[in-house]
Design a protein around this motif. Structure first.
Motif, PDB file in Angstrom:
ATOM      1  N   LEU A 265       0.839  -1.196   0.000  1.00  0.00           N
ATOM      2  CA  LEU A 265       0.000   0.000   0.000  1.00  0.00           C
ATOM      3  C   LEU A 265       0.873   1.244   0.000  1.00  0.00           C
ATOM      4  CD1 LEU A 265      -2.673  -1.089   2.647  1.00  0.00           C
ATOM      5  CD2 LEU A 265      -2.893  -1.118   0.153  1.00  0.00           C
ATOM      6  N   HIS A 266       0.445   2.233  -0.724  1.00  0.00           N
ATOM      7  CA  HIS A 266       1.171   3.501  -0.814  1.00  0.00           C
ATOM      8  C   HIS A 266       0.602   4.445   0.242  1.00  0.00           C
ATOM      9  CE1 HIS A 266       2.763   6.897  -3.639  1.00  0.00           C
ATOM     10  NE2 HIS A 266       3.424   6.798  -2.506  1.00  0.00           N
ATOM     11  N   VAL A 267       1.408   4.720   1.280  1.00  0.00           N
ATOM     12  CA  VAL A 267       0.946   5.570   2.370  1.00  0.00           C
ATOM     13  C   VAL A 267       0.822   7.009   1.881  1.00  0.00           C
ATOM     14  CG1 VAL A 267       1.431   6.429   4.692  1.00  0.00           C
ATOM     15  CG2 VAL A 267       1.995   4.070   4.091  1.00  0.00           C
ATOM     16  N   GLY A 268      -0.337   7.566   2.102  1.00  0.00           N
ATOM     17  CA  GLY A 268      -0.621   8.920   1.638  1.00  0.00           C
ATOM     18  C   GLY A 268      -1.606   8.938   0.485  1.00  0.00           C
ATOM     19  N   THR A 269      -1.738   7.772  -0.206  1.00  0.00           N
ATOM     20  CA  THR A 269      -2.728   7.671  -1.287  1.00  0.00           C
ATOM     21  C   THR A 269      -3.639   6.466  -1.068  1.00  0.00           C
ATOM     22  OG1 THR A 269      -1.082   6.502  -2.647  1.00  0.00           O
ATOM     23  CG2 THR A 269      -1.337   8.878  -3.017  1.00  0.00           C
ATOM     24  N   ASP A 270      -3.065   5.242  -0.980  1.00  0.00           N
ATOM     25  CA  ASP A 270      -3.887   4.054  -0.744  1.00  0.00           C
ATOM     26  C   ASP A 270      -4.436   4.029   0.676  1.00  0.00           C
ATOM     27  OD1 ASP A 270      -3.239   3.157  -3.313  1.00  0.00           O
ATOM     28  OD2 ASP A 270      -1.439   2.132  -2.579  1.00  0.00           O
ATOM     29  N   ILE A 271      -3.671   4.536   1.605  1.00  0.00           N
ATOM     30  CA  ILE A 271      -4.083   4.579   3.002  1.00  0.00           C
ATOM     31  C   ILE A 271      -3.382   5.751   3.667  1.00  0.00           C
ATOM     32  CG2 ILE A 271      -2.234   3.043   3.806  1.00  0.00           C
ATOM     33  CD1 ILE A 271      -4.325   1.802   5.743  1.00  0.00           C
ATOM     34  N   VAL A 272      -4.044   6.375   4.623  1.00  0.00           N
ATOM     35  CA  VAL A 272      -3.404   7.462   5.372  1.00  0.00           C
ATOM     36  C   VAL A 272      -3.254   7.017   6.819  1.00  0.00           C
ATOM     37  CG1 VAL A 272      -4.430   9.174   3.831  1.00  0.00           C
ATOM     38  CG2 VAL A 272      -5.471   8.733   6.058  1.00  0.00           C
ATOM     39  N   ILE A 273      -2.213   7.544   7.468  1.00  0.00           N
ATOM     40  CA  ILE A 273      -1.888   7.133   8.836  1.00  0.00           C
ATOM     41  C   ILE A 273      -1.512   8.370   9.638  1.00  0.00           C
ATOM     42  CG2 ILE A 273      -0.268   5.806  10.271  1.00  0.00           C
ATOM     43  CD1 ILE A 273      -0.073   3.808   7.915  1.00  0.00           C
ATOM     44  N   ALA A 274      -2.012   8.439  10.877  1.00  0.00           N
ATOM     45  CA  ALA A 274      -1.703   9.574  11.761  1.00  0.00           C
ATOM     46  C   ALA A 274      -1.377   9.049  13.154  1.00  0.00           C
ATOM     47  CB  ALA A 274      -2.883  10.538  11.820  1.00  0.00           C
ATOM     48  N   GLY A 275      -0.507   9.791  13.865  1.00  0.00           N
ATOM     49  CA  GLY A 275      -0.104   9.404  15.211  1.00  0.00           C
ATOM     50  C   GLY A 275      -0.288  10.533  16.205  1.00  0.00           C
ATOM     51  N   VAL A 276       0.376  10.381  17.343  1.00  0.00           N
ATOM     52  CA  VAL A 276       0.347  11.390  18.404  1.00  0.00           C
ATOM     53  C   VAL A 276       1.742  11.476  19.022  1.00  0.00           C
ATOM     54  CG1 VAL A 276      -0.650  12.093  20.618  1.00  0.00           C
ATOM     55  CG2 VAL A 276      -2.065  10.856  18.952  1.00  0.00           C
ATOM     56  N   ASP A 277       2.258  12.663  19.216  1.00  0.00           N
ATOM     57  CA  ASP A 277       3.494  12.976  19.935  1.00  0.00           C
ATOM     58  C   ASP A 277       4.333  14.008  19.187  1.00  0.00           C
ATOM     59  OD1 ASP A 277       3.202  11.500  22.261  1.00  0.00           O
ATOM     60  OD2 ASP A 277       4.177   9.715  21.419  1.00  0.00           O
ATOM     61  N   ASP A 278       4.565  13.755  17.889  1.00  0.00           N
ATOM     62  CA  ASP A 278       5.496  14.570  17.096  1.00  0.00           C
ATOM     63  C   ASP A 278       6.923  14.396  17.604  1.00  0.00           C
ATOM     64  OD1 ASP A 278       6.187  16.171  14.961  1.00  0.00           O
ATOM     65  OD2 ASP A 278       5.906  18.041  16.041  1.00  0.00           O
ATOM     66  N   GLU A 279       7.317  13.141  17.788  1.00  0.00           N
ATOM     67  CA  GLU A 279       8.710  12.875  18.133  1.00  0.00           C
ATOM     68  C   GLU A 279       9.596  13.141  16.917  1.00  0.00           C
ATOM     69  OE1 GLU A 279       9.884   8.471  17.962  1.00  0.00           O
ATOM     70  OE2 GLU A 279       7.914   8.432  18.925  1.00  0.00           O
ATOM     71  N   ASP A 280      10.898  13.156  17.117  1.00  0.00           N
ATOM     72  CA  ASP A 280      11.820  13.606  16.083  1.00  0.00           C
ATOM     73  C   ASP A 280      11.676  12.831  14.778  1.00  0.00           C
ATOM     74  OD1 ASP A 280      12.761  15.356  17.961  1.00  0.00           O
ATOM     75  OD2 ASP A 280      14.471  14.109  18.548  1.00  0.00           O
ATOM     76  N   LEU A 281      11.485  11.537  14.853  1.00  0.00           N
ATOM     77  CA  LEU A 281      11.414  10.719  13.650  1.00  0.00           C
ATOM     78  C   LEU A 281      10.161  10.996  12.831  1.00  0.00           C
ATOM     79  CD1 LEU A 281      13.040   8.533  12.199  1.00  0.00           C
ATOM     80  CD2 LEU A 281      11.762   6.802  13.509  1.00  0.00           C
ATOM     81  N   ALA A 282       9.132  11.566  13.441  1.00  0.00           N
ATOM     82  CA  ALA A 282       7.878  11.817  12.729  1.00  0.00           C
ATOM     83  C   ALA A 282       8.089  12.750  11.544  1.00  0.00           C
ATOM     84  CB  ALA A 282       6.841  12.403  13.688  1.00  0.00           C
ATOM     85  N   ALA A 283       8.866  13.812  11.739  1.00  0.00           N
ATOM     86  CA  ALA A 283       9.115  14.756  10.643  1.00  0.00           C
ATOM     87  C   ALA A 283       9.903  14.086   9.527  1.00  0.00           C
ATOM     88  CB  ALA A 283       9.859  15.980  11.168  1.00  0.00           C
TER      89      ALA A 283
END
Length: 339
Positions: A265-283
């Protein structure tokens, strides 16, 4: 020449005990006497010994900090913030860790190891049962919680229900109605856990709009990427028509990204994903998430605890600021996970 407290007392014309109380700024000494003793001490270059002050006052100038982990993003940042707040007033932190692992009970809190060693308690991310809270209350020390809290004691954290609603509003704006959810292992253990609040926000949003949210649309697992990967795989097996996943933390979301890519699956088109925290790796990974500032929460909790030790009341609940950070994983452009 080393000056002594006895010499300060002699020159100020007071007893040694009165000089000691005056230099510690205790209210039992009259103002003019206190000023005289402090002036004599300054003129002599005398500085009261921290260890002597501690012995005389019964204070340790140390805060007990209880936490399950020190090497995870949220916890390490809260600890850093708390230590900053303590250092500003020359307090130390005495760290107690209680490692938590899936399927393994952690060691219970023993108040005896803290007795007469600390002046207050910061409880960080610890899900304490009522017996443990009562045992800590027997120490008769002020307590402040960070993250999961307790009804009788001040808590610093974020509004987890509002976090979920913020994410769900964003996903709806992006056109998604079939949204699955990944929670942490504390979902069904404690009513006031972060996972419980975020799950409640997701479920309420879906229920109010007549959208699917039964127990086949969510899964909970360990607070790590492996847990996120396994939960996402299970959800995708059960509901191949899922178009979005809301994960309770960034680590869980990163695991879900790995699972989606493993499925082609292509993340951002086939499926979208969201989290919580905004840790360094998220960006770096382009993960849409809700930003929180655990360093500020740690410093604020430490300052509240110090104020409580001085007799100042603190609010039972203090929420830190949150904000949505929209990135590629919710559809702006391509997300590719770097192995």
């Amino acid at each position: 020449m080393n000056q002594t407290l006895d010499e300060v007392a002699r020159r100020a014309g007071v007893s040694t005990a009165t000089a000691s109380r005056a230099l510690r700024d205790l209210p039992s000494v009259r103002g003019e006497t206190k000023e005289r003793v402090q002036r004599v001490a300054r003129d002599m270059g005398y500085v009261i010994s921290p260890s002597a002050s501690t012995l005389a006052s019964g204070r340790t100038r140390t805060i007990g900090l209880l936490t399950p982990w020190v090497n995870r993003w949220f916890f390490s940042n809260v600890i850093e913030g708390a230590e900053k707040g303590l250092r500003q007033v020359n307090f130390d932190a005495l760290l107690y860790t209680f490692h938590e692992a899936p399927g393994q009970p952690r060691n219970r809190v023993d108040p005896q190891v803290l007795r007469k060693r600390v002046d207050g308690l910061l409880i960080l991310g610890m899900q304490l049962d009522e017996d443990e809270v009562l045992s800590l209350e027997s120490l008769e020390l002020p307590m402040v919680f960070v993250g999961p809290g307790h009804l009788r004691h001040p808590t610093v954290g974020i509004d987890d229900f509002a976090v979920a609603q913020m994410i769900m509003a964003h996903l709806e704006e992006c056109g998604h109605t079939r949204v699955a959810h990944i929670a942490g292992p504390d979902l069904e253990q404690f009513d006031n856990s972060p996972s419980a609040g975020r799950h409640a926000g997701w479920k309420a949003w879906q229920e109010e709009r007549g959208r699917p949210c039964d127990d086949t649309w969510y899964h909970y697992s360990s607070f790590d990427r492996t847990g996120g990967f396994e939960s996402a795989m299970l959800l995708l097996d059960t509901h191949p028509d899922i178009t979005a996943i809301f994960a309770a933390t960034d680590d869980l979301a990163i695991g879900a990204i790995q699972a989606a890519q493993a499925r082609g699956l292509h993340v951002g088109t086939d499926i979208v994903i969201a989290g919580v925290d905004d840790e360094d790796l998220a960006a770096y990974l382009g993960l849409t998430t809700v930003h929180q500032n655990p360093r500020e929460q740690g410093q604020q909790a430490a300052e509240m605890l110090l104020a409580a030790m001085g007799g100042q009341p603190a609010p039972l609940v203090t929420f830190g600021e949150i904000s949505l950070v929209e990135r590629a994983s919710s559809g702006r452009n391509t997300v590719r996970l770097v192995n």
